[in-house]
Motif scaffolding. Structure first.
Motif, mmCIF file in Angstrom:
data_model
loop_
_atom_site.group_PDB
_atom_site.id
_atom_site.type_symbol
_atom_site.label_atom_id
_atom_site.label_comp_id
_atom_site.label_asym_id
_atom_site.label_seq_id
_atom_site.Cartn_x
_atom_site.Cartn_y
_atom_site.Cartn_z
ATOM 1 N N THR A 38 -83.776 22.255 32.140
ATOM 2 C CA THR A 38 -84.883 22.905 31.439
ATOM 3 C C THR A 38 -85.916 23.428 32.429
ATOM 4 O O THR A 38 -86.413 24.556 32.301
ATOM 5 C CB THR A 38 -85.558 21.917 30.469
ATOM 6 O OG1 THR A 38 -84.587 21.454 29.521
ATOM 7 C CG2 THR A 38 -86.695 22.583 29.710
ATOM 8 N N SER A 39 -86.227 22.621 33.436
ATOM 9 C CA SER A 39 -87.201 23.033 34.454
ATOM 10 C C SER A 39 -86.700 24.238 35.244
ATOM 11 O O SER A 39 -87.474 25.153 35.566
ATOM 12 C CB SER A 39 -87.480 21.871 35.416
ATOM 13 O OG SER A 39 -88.018 20.754 34.725
ATOM 14 N N ARG A 72 -74.685 23.196 27.294
ATOM 15 C CA ARG A 72 -76.075 22.791 27.493
ATOM 16 C C ARG A 72 -76.925 23.988 27.903
ATOM 17 O O ARG A 72 -78.044 24.170 27.410
ATOM 18 C CB ARG A 72 -76.132 21.684 28.560
ATOM 19 C CG ARG A 72 -77.527 21.262 28.971
ATOM 20 C CD ARG A 72 -78.275 20.605 27.859
ATOM 21 N NE ARG A 72 -79.555 20.094 28.328
ATOM 22 C CZ ARG A 72 -80.597 19.874 27.543
ATOM 23 N NH1 ARG A 72 -80.521 20.124 26.240
ATOM 24 N NH2 ARG A 72 -81.721 19.394 28.038
ATOM 25 N N SER A 114 -83.576 16.416 32.548
ATOM 26 C CA SER A 114 -84.498 17.485 32.151
ATOM 27 C C SER A 114 -84.572 18.572 33.212
ATOM 28 O O SER A 114 -85.293 19.562 33.056
ATOM 29 C CB SER A 114 -85.895 16.901 31.926
ATOM 30 O OG SER A 114 -86.369 16.283 33.111
ATOM 31 N N SER A 155 -77.477 26.127 24.841
ATOM 32 C CA SER A 155 -78.421 25.532 23.889
ATOM 33 C C SER A 155 -79.869 25.746 24.301
ATOM 34 O O SER A 155 -80.773 25.732 23.466
ATOM 35 C CB SER A 155 -78.139 24.030 23.723
ATOM 36 O OG SER A 155 -78.510 23.317 24.898
ATOM 37 N N LEU A 156 -80.088 25.971 25.600
ATOM 38 C CA LEU A 156 -81.439 26.212 26.117
ATOM 39 C C LEU A 156 -81.761 27.713 26.174
ATOM 40 O O LEU A 156 -82.758 28.117 26.789
ATOM 41 C CB LEU A 156 -81.578 25.593 27.506
ATOM 42 C CG LEU A 156 -81.503 24.060 27.551
ATOM 43 C CD1 LEU A 156 -81.460 23.564 28.994
ATOM 44 C CD2 LEU A 156 -82.680 23.436 26.803
ATOM 45 N N LYS A 157 -80.908 28.533 25.536
ATOM 46 C CA LYS A 157 -81.144 29.980 25.451
ATOM 47 C C LYS A 157 -81.260 30.620 26.832
ATOM 48 O O LYS A 157 -82.198 31.360 27.133
ATOM 49 C CB LYS A 157 -82.416 30.272 24.636
ATOM 50 C CG LYS A 157 -82.484 29.590 23.289
ATOM 51 C CD LYS A 157 -81.371 30.054 22.369
ATOM 52 C CE LYS A 157 -81.471 29.382 21.002
ATOM 53 N NZ LYS A 157 -80.322 29.732 20.129
ATOM 54 N N CYS A 158 -80.270 30.349 27.664
ATOM 55 C CA CYS A 158 -80.336 30.851 29.037
ATOM 56 C C CYS A 158 -80.083 32.354 29.136
ATOM 57 O O CYS A 158 -80.591 33.006 30.051
ATOM 58 C CB CYS A 158 -79.345 30.094 29.917
ATOM 59 S SG CYS A 158 -77.608 30.411 29.529
ATOM 60 N N LEU A 201 -84.644 26.575 34.190
ATOM 61 C CA LEU A 201 -84.748 27.766 33.340
ATOM 62 C C LEU A 201 -86.191 28.228 33.216
ATOM 63 O O LEU A 201 -86.462 29.436 33.155
ATOM 64 C CB LEU A 201 -84.147 27.483 31.967
ATOM 65 C CG LEU A 201 -82.618 27.433 31.916
ATOM 66 C CD1 LEU A 201 -82.136 26.898 30.584
ATOM 67 C CD2 LEU A 201 -82.029 28.812 32.160
ATOM 68 N N ASN A 202 -87.117 27.296 33.178
ATOM 69 C CA ASN A 202 -88.537 27.662 33.083
ATOM 70 C C ASN A 202 -89.014 28.402 34.328
ATOM 71 O O ASN A 202 -89.929 29.223 34.257
ATOM 72 C CB ASN A 202 -89.394 26.413 32.852
ATOM 73 C CG ASN A 202 -89.237 25.852 31.454
ATOM 74 O OD1 ASN A 202 -88.842 26.574 30.529
ATOM 75 N ND2 ASN A 202 -89.540 24.582 31.280
ATOM 76 N N LYS A 257 -83.048 34.768 29.163
ATOM 77 C CA LYS A 257 -83.817 34.593 30.394
ATOM 78 C C LYS A 257 -83.148 35.286 31.580
ATOM 79 O O LYS A 257 -83.812 35.682 32.545
ATOM 80 C CB LYS A 257 -84.003 33.105 30.691
ATOM 81 C CG LYS A 257 -84.973 32.392 29.741
ATOM 82 C CD LYS A 257 -85.101 30.930 30.107
ATOM 83 C CE LYS A 257 -86.122 30.212 29.228
ATOM 84 N NZ LYS A 257 -87.508 30.613 29.555
#
Length: 233
Positions: A28-29, A61, A25, A64-67, A31-32, A70
């Motif tokens: 994801t962190s 990957r 994970s 898929s997280l819409k980087c 990118l956040n 961002k």
């Protein structure tokens, strides 16, 4: 947090760790963090993404997280632009990456702006992104021309003054866009743009369109000044 990100940045540069980071994970962190207000953390996060983007297994990957949406705000940061455009370049090694770049609002325009404002290295990577799009899809060529109507001017300047890779890519993109624009204006069959650069290298006069598109009349002032300077010599 700073120490954790420093450790992850170190690990992300190691081939054996890239897939593990992407599978967890942690990505994801990371990118956040780009949505946070802490510039130092944001810089570390983008450098981690830069390292991870060199893995073809990790790129899907990230996509898929819409980087990509961002990343776009950081194109305005001169300290991070080099990392951001290189991430896009690596993502465009995949078909999914090309599609994501083309479909993300404002992305092509942001990449094309680098042709005006970037240094030679940044221009080189921006051109690599545009060539990877345009060399495979006619619709992407049309999108590039719509998003940046004056793209031919910086392309010509880079073809004359950029670094070696930039010059080659700018020339290739000029030929690709010229072929597609002639099709648009004259109703010819769509060109096989995936082979256009290779064909033009081996048989430049045979494969290059004989008619000049109105889109490329913008080159005329440069051509005249270039010829004039040669005559003076």
């Amino acid at each position: 947090m700073e120490e954790i990100l420093a450790i992850m940045e170190e690990l992300s540069g190691l081939g054996v760790s890239k897939d593990k980071i992407a599978a967890s994970s942690a990505l994801t962190s990371i990118l956040n963090i780009l949505d946070s207000e802490n510039k130092g953390f944001q810089q570390q996060a983008i450098r981690i993404m830069y390292n991870l983007s060199f893995s073809r297994e990790v790129c899907p990957r990230m996509l898929s997280l819409k980087c990509i949406p961002k990343l776009l705000p950081f194109f305005k940061d001169r300290t991070l632009l080099r990392y951001c455009i290189y991430i896009l370049k690596n993502l465009c090694d995949t078909e999914e990456g090309k599609n994501s770049v083309a479909e993300t609002k404002g992305c092509i325009a942001s990449v094309a702006d680098i042709l005006h404002t970037g240094n030679n290295e940044e221009q080189e990577h921006a051109l690599a992104v545009l060539v990877s799009l345009c060399s495979q899809h006619v619709n992407y060529c049309k999108l590039v021309m719509r998003e940046h109507e004056d793209i031919i001017t910086p392309l010509f300047l880079i073809s004359q003054n950029g670094n070696d890779k930039g010059k080659a890519s700018a020339s290739e993109l000029i030929h690709i866009l010229n072929d597609v624009n002639i099709v648009e204006n004259e109703g010819c069959p769509e060109p096989n743009i995936s082979n256009s650069s290779r064909d033009s290298d081996s048989h430049p006069e045979e494969n290059r369109p004989s008619k000049r598109s109105p889109f490329f009349k913008k080159l005329s002032p440069f051509s005249k000044s270039s010829n004039a300077s040669k005559t003076k010599r």
